[in-house]
Design a protein around this motif. Structure first.
Motif, PDB file in Angstrom:
ATOM      1  N   ILE A 178       0.839  -1.202   0.000  1.00  0.00           N
ATOM      2  CA  ILE A 178       0.000   0.000   0.000  1.00  0.00           C
ATOM      3  C   ILE A 178       0.872   1.249   0.000  1.00  0.00           C
ATOM      4  CG2 ILE A 178      -1.651   1.327   1.366  1.00  0.00           C
ATOM      5  CD1 ILE A 178      -2.920  -1.304   2.222  1.00  0.00           C
ATOM      6  N   ASP A 179       1.976   1.193   0.761  1.00  0.00           N
ATOM      7  CA  ASP A 179       2.899   2.345   0.766  1.00  0.00           C
ATOM      8  C   ASP A 179       3.475   2.593  -0.621  1.00  0.00           C
ATOM      9  OD1 ASP A 179       2.416   2.593   3.456  1.00  0.00           O
ATOM     10  OD2 ASP A 179       4.238   1.531   4.078  1.00  0.00           O
ATOM     11  N   ILE A 180       3.816   1.519  -1.333  1.00  0.00           N
ATOM     12  CA  ILE A 180       4.338   1.658  -2.689  1.00  0.00           C
ATOM     13  C   ILE A 180       3.297   2.312  -3.597  1.00  0.00           C
ATOM     14  CG2 ILE A 180       4.957   0.353  -4.765  1.00  0.00           C
ATOM     15  CD1 ILE A 180       7.251   0.646  -2.873  1.00  0.00           C
ATOM     16  N   LEU A 181       2.043   1.882  -3.460  1.00  0.00           N
ATOM     17  CA  LEU A 181       0.976   2.454  -4.273  1.00  0.00           C
ATOM     18  C   LEU A 181       0.781   3.935  -3.957  1.00  0.00           C
ATOM     19  CD1 LEU A 181      -1.149   1.872  -6.394  1.00  0.00           C
ATOM     20  CD2 LEU A 181      -2.721   1.175  -4.567  1.00  0.00           C
ATOM     21  N   GLU A 182       0.822   4.279  -2.684  1.00  0.00           N
ATOM     22  CA  GLU A 182       0.688   5.684  -2.301  1.00  0.00           C
ATOM     23  C   GLU A 182       1.883   6.502  -2.776  1.00  0.00           C
ATOM     24  OE1 GLU A 182       0.159   5.409   1.898  1.00  0.00           O
ATOM     25  OE2 GLU A 182      -2.030   5.507   1.746  1.00  0.00           O
ATOM     26  N   LYS A 183       3.063   5.893  -2.776  1.00  0.00           N
ATOM     27  CA  LYS A 183       4.242   6.584  -3.288  1.00  0.00           C
ATOM     28  C   LYS A 183       4.083   6.863  -4.784  1.00  0.00           C
ATOM     29  CE  LYS A 183       8.229   5.266  -1.769  1.00  0.00           C
ATOM     30  NZ  LYS A 183       9.480   4.494  -1.542  1.00  0.00           N
ATOM     31  N   TYR A 184       3.539   5.896  -5.513  1.00  0.00           N
ATOM     32  CA  TYR A 184       3.327   6.103  -6.947  1.00  0.00           C
ATOM     33  C   TYR A 184       2.288   7.209  -7.185  1.00  0.00           C
ATOM     34  CZ  TYR A 184       2.208   5.198 -11.826  1.00  0.00           C
ATOM     35  OH  TYR A 184       1.998   5.347 -13.161  1.00  0.00           O
ATOM     36  N   ILE A 185       1.242   7.216  -6.345  1.00  0.00           N
ATOM     37  CA  ILE A 185       0.226   8.272  -6.459  1.00  0.00           C
ATOM     38  C   ILE A 185       0.867   9.642  -6.214  1.00  0.00           C
ATOM     39  CG2 ILE A 185      -1.871   9.221  -5.437  1.00  0.00           C
ATOM     40  CD1 ILE A 185      -2.711   6.348  -4.799  1.00  0.00           C
ATOM     41  N   LYS A 186       1.728   9.717  -5.203  1.00  0.00           N
ATOM     42  CA  LYS A 186       2.403  10.974  -4.899  1.00  0.00           C
ATOM     43  C   LYS A 186       3.306  11.396  -6.060  1.00  0.00           C
ATOM     44  CE  LYS A 186       5.252  13.179  -1.351  1.00  0.00           C
ATOM     45  NZ  LYS A 186       6.012  12.974  -0.094  1.00  0.00           N
TER      46      LYS A 186
ATOM     47  N   VAL B 113      -6.757  10.428  -8.989  1.00  0.00           N
ATOM     48  CA  VAL B 113      -8.057  10.303  -8.303  1.00  0.00           C
ATOM     49  C   VAL B 113      -8.481   8.844  -8.206  1.00  0.00           C
ATOM     50  CG1 VAL B 113     -10.487  10.923  -8.435  1.00  0.00           C
ATOM     51  CG2 VAL B 113      -8.743  12.619  -9.024  1.00  0.00           C
ATOM     52  N   GLU B 114      -8.340   8.092  -9.285  1.00  0.00           N
ATOM     53  CA  GLU B 114      -8.752   6.690  -9.288  1.00  0.00           C
ATOM     54  C   GLU B 114      -7.928   5.867  -8.307  1.00  0.00           C
ATOM     55  OE1 GLU B 114     -11.296   5.308 -10.768  1.00  0.00           O
ATOM     56  OE2 GLU B 114     -11.935   7.224 -11.625  1.00  0.00           O
ATOM     57  N   LEU B 115      -6.621   6.054  -8.314  1.00  0.00           N
ATOM     58  CA  LEU B 115      -5.771   5.283  -7.398  1.00  0.00           C
ATOM     59  C   LEU B 115      -6.015   5.682  -5.946  1.00  0.00           C
ATOM     60  CD1 LEU B 115      -2.317   4.946  -9.192  1.00  0.00           C
ATOM     61  CD2 LEU B 115      -4.118   3.240  -8.927  1.00  0.00           C
ATOM     62  N   ALA B 116      -6.271   6.959  -5.711  1.00  0.00           N
ATOM     63  CA  ALA B 116      -6.552   7.379  -4.339  1.00  0.00           C
ATOM     64  C   ALA B 116      -7.818   6.704  -3.812  1.00  0.00           C
ATOM     65  CB  ALA B 116      -6.700   8.900  -4.282  1.00  0.00           C
ATOM     66  N   ARG B 117      -8.842   6.594  -4.662  1.00  0.00           N
ATOM     67  CA  ARG B 117     -10.064   5.888  -4.260  1.00  0.00           C
ATOM     68  C   ARG B 117      -9.775   4.400  -4.049  1.00  0.00           C
ATOM     69  NH1 ARG B 117     -12.737   6.736  -8.527  1.00  0.00           N
ATOM     70  NH2 ARG B 117     -13.549   8.785  -7.920  1.00  0.00           N
ATOM     71  N   TYR B 118      -8.970   3.820  -4.936  1.00  0.00           N
ATOM     72  CA  TYR B 118      -8.660   2.394  -4.831  1.00  0.00           C
ATOM     73  C   TYR B 118      -7.853   2.112  -3.563  1.00  0.00           C
ATOM     74  CZ  TYR B 118      -6.576  -2.138  -5.868  1.00  0.00           C
ATOM     75  OH  TYR B 118      -6.163  -3.441  -5.797  1.00  0.00           O
ATOM     76  N   VAL B 119      -6.953   3.012  -3.190  1.00  0.00           N
ATOM     77  CA  VAL B 119      -6.155   2.818  -1.971  1.00  0.00           C
ATOM     78  C   VAL B 119      -7.048   2.774  -0.752  1.00  0.00           C
ATOM     79  CG1 VAL B 119      -4.528   3.996  -0.443  1.00  0.00           C
ATOM     80  CG2 VAL B 119      -3.971   3.716  -2.839  1.00  0.00           C
TER      81      VAL B 119
ATOM     82  N   GLU C 210     -10.166   1.790  -0.644  1.00  0.00           N
ATOM     83  CA  GLU C 210     -10.839   0.486  -0.662  1.00  0.00           C
ATOM     84  C   GLU C 210      -9.874  -0.623  -0.273  1.00  0.00           C
ATOM     85  OE1 GLU C 210     -12.301   0.137  -4.595  1.00  0.00           O
ATOM     86  OE2 GLU C 210     -13.809   1.736  -4.390  1.00  0.00           O
ATOM     87  N   LEU C 211      -8.646  -0.536  -0.745  1.00  0.00           N
ATOM     88  CA  LEU C 211      -7.652  -1.557  -0.437  1.00  0.00           C
ATOM     89  C   LEU C 211      -7.342  -1.594   1.056  1.00  0.00           C
ATOM     90  CD1 LEU C 211      -5.817  -3.613  -1.934  1.00  0.00           C
ATOM     91  CD2 LEU C 211      -4.049  -1.844  -1.948  1.00  0.00           C
ATOM     92  N   LYS C 212      -7.250  -0.428   1.653  1.00  0.00           N
ATOM     93  CA  LYS C 212      -6.989  -0.378   3.092  1.00  0.00           C
ATOM     94  C   LYS C 212      -8.128  -1.013   3.888  1.00  0.00           C
ATOM     95  CE  LYS C 212      -3.971   3.696   3.211  1.00  0.00           C
ATOM     96  NZ  LYS C 212      -3.821   5.089   3.684  1.00  0.00           N
ATOM     97  N   GLN C 213      -9.356  -0.739   3.465  1.00  0.00           N
ATOM     98  CA  GLN C 213     -10.493  -1.340   4.172  1.00  0.00           C
ATOM     99  C   GLN C 213     -10.500  -2.855   4.015  1.00  0.00           C
ATOM    100  OE1 GLN C 213     -12.698   0.073   6.187  1.00  0.00           O
ATOM    101  NE2 GLN C 213     -11.731   2.089   5.936  1.00  0.00           N
TER     102      GLN C 213
ATOM    103  N   GLU D 253      -5.009 -12.640  -3.112  1.00  0.00           N
ATOM    104  CA  GLU D 253      -5.763 -12.095  -4.233  1.00  0.00           C
ATOM    105  C   GLU D 253      -5.804 -10.569  -4.179  1.00  0.00           C
ATOM    106  OE1 GLU D 253      -9.533 -13.935  -3.821  1.00  0.00           O
ATOM    107  OE2 GLU D 253      -8.861 -15.930  -4.502  1.00  0.00           O
ATOM    108  N   MET D 254      -5.962 -10.017  -2.991  1.00  0.00           N
ATOM    109  CA  MET D 254      -5.959  -8.565  -2.830  1.00  0.00           C
ATOM    110  C   MET D 254      -4.614  -7.979  -3.272  1.00  0.00           C
ATOM    111  SD  MET D 254      -6.069  -6.399   0.732  1.00  0.00           S
ATOM    112  CE  MET D 254      -4.389  -6.950   1.084  1.00  0.00           C
ATOM    113  N   GLU D 255      -3.530  -8.612  -2.892  1.00  0.00           N
ATOM    114  CA  GLU D 255      -2.200  -8.114  -3.241  1.00  0.00           C
ATOM    115  C   GLU D 255      -1.946  -8.210  -4.738  1.00  0.00           C
ATOM    116  OE1 GLU D 255       1.556  -6.455  -2.104  1.00  0.00           O
ATOM    117  OE2 GLU D 255      -0.455  -6.569  -1.230  1.00  0.00           O
ATOM    118  N   GLU D 256      -2.427  -9.276  -5.357  1.00  0.00           N
ATOM    119  CA  GLU D 256      -2.245  -9.424  -6.804  1.00  0.00           C
ATOM    120  C   GLU D 256      -3.058  -8.390  -7.568  1.00  0.00           C
ATOM    121  OE1 GLU D 256      -3.273 -13.464  -7.515  1.00  0.00           O
ATOM    122  OE2 GLU D 256      -1.357 -14.269  -6.820  1.00  0.00           O
ATOM    123  N   ARG D 257      -4.254  -8.078  -7.060  1.00  0.00           N
ATOM    124  CA  ARG D 257      -5.040  -7.011  -7.698  1.00  0.00           C
ATOM    125  C   ARG D 257      -4.323  -5.667  -7.583  1.00  0.00           C
ATOM    126  NH1 ARG D 257      -9.349  -9.300  -4.900  1.00  0.00           N
ATOM    127  NH2 ARG D 257      -9.424  -7.465  -3.519  1.00  0.00           N
TER     128      ARG D 257
END
Length: 587
Positions: free
Chosen positions: A22-30, A100-106, A108-111, A218-222
């Motif tokens: 999740i941190d990697i995804l947030e880093k990419y969003i940043k 915007v899309e990745l921020a929304r997905y993050v 959902e992913l956290k939940q 499965e969550m991690e692969e998505r």
């Protein structure tokens, strides 16, 4: 390959790994967000840069863009503005489709991750509770067994002792039986709990944990797949604007190919052609006989314009006739006292309004008489064209109002025809004013066109001076019959003549109380003072300074009690008394 079977004992590590994902995804969003900010900032800077170098309206810069090179530069600025717009498009698309899309997905992913690990912790806590129950029953069973053994040993000891009463022996036997019963109960309870724990443990490691870890996998692969899609979108958004950016660059190349040096050279001729003829040969001047130095014939002491008007410069320019200077072959006159010449100056046809205009610079005259003939003709023609356009606009407006009045006359319900009379009268007055103005400029234009010299007509040649405030090394200043505000005058022309009031010269030419000398100066170049209020100097001559340069490029000096005037500051080296350490040179 399943995390549930392969990583059954790595609950904590999986928790850390998914958080890292999740941190990697947030880093990419940043990263993408900062990229969009850079694109916006870059686009803003490009737009500001383009705006900064755009020609200002109604300014001299706007006239410069007649040249093909300047037009190409202007096209480049416009293309860069469009180029900046494409970077804004990149920023907007990346913001909407990635950030915007990745921020929304993050979120959902956290939940989802929180839900899975909460379920895992719940199962983990349950098995730990069962383990604690098993340990508790085991310890109780162990303790009861030890108590029963001690009770049995105590009973046997009491039974073997002859000194102990029968009642004590019976009491010890009952206690031993009680402890044995408690040990049996603890054993049965421990056995039951152990069976239950084994069942729970089997379900935990073979059912609950594998299911939870499979969901986490499965969550991690998505998440990984979503990053891949975003990276691809990132590249596609850049690729989408490449064709438009290419068109912008093609426009710049096309503008560069439209540059025509020959055309620009012709425009320079049209812009700066003065209409004067080149000067004739310079006559030989014999300096073998000593001559008494006199002031210029065009100075304040001699306003008739007699005497030689050659301009001499120091260094390599010495003895060279400056362009546009008309030689006057009348002999030099002896200097007359200033008081004898002042009345004649006041009654003669003045060429200047006031010497202050020479020093400070005057306003541009309405007839553009400050320009050379060719440039004056162009300006007057341009003014006439503008006035004709204004007249045509007013006439069109008058025709429109007339038609509207006719409509009102035919259809009174649409309006009152009398309400348009005032407007018609106003438009008519405007047309009349513009026509008078146009006639005035057309008269000036006809006069200039009739006065322009032919190439072979040396006698009708005019000369003039542009601006003596420039340094002598710059070959763009000339001196002749010119008013100090920069306008050209002619000896035979009555146009532009004004009466000079004596009060205009009271402050500049007051000989009753001469100014004290504030220093000395040495002439660096020869200067022929051909305008009223100036004084001639010879290279190397030493004179007194009576007034410093006030920022207008002129210094007031004195040769003797009756001879003083202004010289260009760049022609002299000034030594002020208040600066004893060295000379203050204006160069």
């Amino acid at each position: 390959m399943s995390w549930g079977t392969e990583l059954w004992d790595q609950f904590d590590n999986l928790e850390k790994h998914t958080q890292w994902g999740i941190d990697i995804l947030e880093k990419y969003i940043k990263f993408v967000k900062e990229r969009t900010e850079i694109e916006l900032s870059y686009a803003k800077q490009l737009r500001n840069l383009s705006k900064k170098y755009q020609p200002k309206k109604n300014s001299k810069e706007e006239e410069e863009y007649r040249y093909t090179a300047c037009k190409a530069f202007l096209s480049t600025l416009n293309e860069m503005n469009d180029y900046a717009g494409q970077h804004e498009v990149i920023s907007e698309n990346m913001t909407s489709q990635i950030t915007v899309e990745l921020a929304r997905y993050v979120q959902e992913l956290k939940q989802e991750r929180k839900s899975h690990f909460h379920e895992g912790r719940k199962a983990q806590q349950h098995i730990e509770t069962c383990w604690k129950q098993l340990e508790s029953s085991k310890r109780r069973f162990e303790r009861d067994c030890k108590e029963a053994d001690r009770a049995q040993q105590y009973f046997e000891k009491m039974d073997a002792d002859i000194n102990v009463t029968k009642a004590d022996v019976e009491k010890a036997r009952q206690q031993a039986q009680l402890r044995h019963q408690m040990a049996e109960d603890s054993k049965a309870d421990y056995s039951s709990i152990l069976q239950k724990f084994n069942h729970e443990q089997h379900d935990y490691y073979h059912t609950h944990i594998p299911n939870i870890f499979q969901k986490i996998q499965e969550m991690e692969e998505r998440r990984i797949g979503r990053i891949g899609e975003s990276v691809k979108t990132y590249a596609e958004l850049d690729r989408q604007v490449i064709p438009i950016i290419g068109k912008c660059l093609d426009g710049i190349v096309k503008a560069a190919e439209s540059i025509d040096p020959k055309n620009d050279s012709q425009l320079v001729i049209e812009a700066y052609k003065s209409g004067f003829e080149p000067p004739g040969d310079i006559e030989f001047e014999d300096f073998t006989q000593p001559m008494k130095r006199t002031v210029s014939d065009n100075s304040l002491s001699n306003s008739r314009g007699d005497g030689k008007s050659e301009l001499k410069f120091g260094g390599k320019s010495k003895g060279k006739l400056w362009p546009f200077i008309k030689k006057n072959k009348s002999p030099k006159q002896q200097k007359e006292p200033l008081s004898h010449r002042f009345n004649e100056f006041m009654t003669s046809k003045p060429k200047i309004h006031c010497f202050r205009s020479l020093k400070r610079g005057g306003a541009t005259p309405e007839d553009f008489s400050n320009l050379p003939p060719e440039q004056r003709r162009k300006k007057l023609q341009q003014k006439v064209d503008e006035l004709n356009k204004d007249i045509q606009k007013e006439m069109d407006q008058r025709d429109a109002i007339t038609k509207m009045k006719d409509v009102y006359l035919k259809n009174p319900q649409m309006g009152d025809p009398a309400s348009l009379d005032h407007k018609l009268a106003e438009v008519g007055q405007n047309i009349e004013k513009l026509r008078l103005e146009a006639q005035k400029f057309e008269a000036w234009l006809a006069e200039v066109e009739g006065r322009l010299p032919a190439r072979s007509d040396q006698a009708r040649r005019q000369s003039g001076m542009y601006d003596l405030q420039n340094p002598p090394a710059v070959n763009n200043c000339a001196q002749d019959r010119e008013s100090p505000d920069g306008s050209y005058t002619e000896e035979q022309s009555q146009e532009g003549e004004v009466k000079v009031l004596a009060t205009d010269f009271d402050d500049e030419f007051d000989d009753e109380e001469p100014l004290p000398a504030i220093g000395t100066c040495k002439a660096l170049y020869t200067f022929e003072g051909q305008n009223e209020g100036t004084i001639s100097v010879v290279e190397g001559e030493t004179l007194y300074v009576i007034e410093e340069d006030k920022g207008d490029g002129w210094t007031r000096i004195r040769r003797n009690e009756d001879e003083e005037g202004y010289v260009p500051t760049s022609y002299v080296e000034v030594y002020l008394d208040k600066n004893a350490k060295g000379a203050k040179t204006y160069i």
